[in-house]
Write a protein that holds these residues in place. Sequence first.
Motif, PDB file in Angstrom:
ATOM      1  N   ASP A  92      42.739  31.605  44.143  1.00  0.00           N
ATOM      2  CA  ASP A  92      44.153  31.734  43.789  1.00  0.00           C
ATOM      3  C   ASP A  92      44.910  30.457  44.145  1.00  0.00           C
ATOM      4  O   ASP A  92      45.628  30.383  45.131  1.00  0.00           O
ATOM      5  N   ASN A  94      47.529  28.835  42.948  1.00  0.00           N
ATOM      6  CA  ASN A  94      48.992  28.743  43.060  1.00  0.00           C
ATOM      7  C   ASN A  94      49.571  29.782  44.013  1.00  0.00           C
ATOM      8  O   ASN A  94      50.784  29.922  44.125  1.00  0.00           O
ATOM      9  N   ASP A  96      49.936  32.979  44.154  1.00  0.00           N
ATOM     10  CA  ASP A  96      50.861  34.036  43.749  1.00  0.00           C
ATOM     11  C   ASP A  96      50.247  35.420  43.958  1.00  0.00           C
ATOM     12  O   ASP A  96      50.798  36.428  43.528  1.00  0.00           O
ATOM     13  N   GLN A  98      47.568  36.559  42.674  1.00  0.00           N
ATOM     14  CA  GLN A  98      46.854  37.028  41.490  1.00  0.00           C
ATOM     15  C   GLN A  98      45.932  35.902  41.031  1.00  0.00           C
ATOM     16  O   GLN A  98      46.278  34.727  41.166  1.00  0.00           O
ATOM     17  N   ILE A  99      44.808  36.273  40.472  1.00  0.00           N
ATOM     18  CA  ILE A  99      43.926  35.252  39.905  1.00  0.00           C
ATOM     19  C   ILE A  99      44.058  35.293  38.386  1.00  0.00           C
ATOM     20  O   ILE A  99      43.712  36.292  37.747  1.00  0.00           O
ATOM     21  N   ALA A 100      44.599  34.207  37.845  1.00  0.00           N
ATOM     22  CA  ALA A 100      44.725  34.098  36.393  1.00  0.00           C
ATOM     23  C   ALA A 100      43.387  33.608  35.824  1.00  0.00           C
ATOM     24  O   ALA A 100      42.552  33.070  36.551  1.00  0.00           O
ATOM     25  N   GLU A 103      42.533  30.040  36.594  1.00  0.00           N
ATOM     26  CA  GLU A 103      42.121  29.845  37.986  1.00  0.00           C
ATOM     27  C   GLU A 103      40.678  30.286  38.180  1.00  0.00           C
ATOM     28  O   GLU A 103      39.889  29.638  38.873  1.00  0.00           O
TER      29      GLU A 103
HETATM   30 CA   LIG Z   1      47.176  32.698  41.006  1.00  0.00          CA
END
Ligand SMILES: [Ca+2]
Length: 125
Positions: A92, A94, A96, A98-100, A103
């Motif tokens: 993660d 950035n 936040d 959450q894993i986009a 990422e």
């Molecule tokens: Ca993230």
Amino acid sequence: MKNLTIKPVAAMAFALVLLGTGHAQTTPAAQPQLTPEHFAQLDRDGSGGISRAEYEQFMRESFQKLDTDGNKRLSQTEASTVLTPEQFAAVDKNKDGQIALDEFLDHVMRDFDRYDYDKDGVLQP
Ligand SMILES: [Ca+2]
Ligand SMILES: [Ca+2]
Ligand SMILES: [Ca+2]
């Protein structure tokens, strides 16, 4: 040549879990073992090696399977079967929570490159 270990592929933890053979629920940090059967499933075209494209395709599908609510992000809960909290934090970027997909791919493709010792773009068994 010092590195004679047979592929301690960290990202393969994802693969093993998603192939239904892992036990990451109880031992998420355990070193995955890539058996010939797993390898064959990743080697879609049966060329005897796992190309970047095959690997990325598999990881995209893996991401979709993990993303159970379909919001294109993995929450800690969704990723808990394959990642420890420490690993989650590392992916993660950035921060936040959450894993986009980008990422996720950034992380697993870096693993691919790391284990592609001869840099030919293909992982051999
Ligand atoms: Ca993230
Ligand atoms: Ca192949
Ligand atoms: Ca999700």
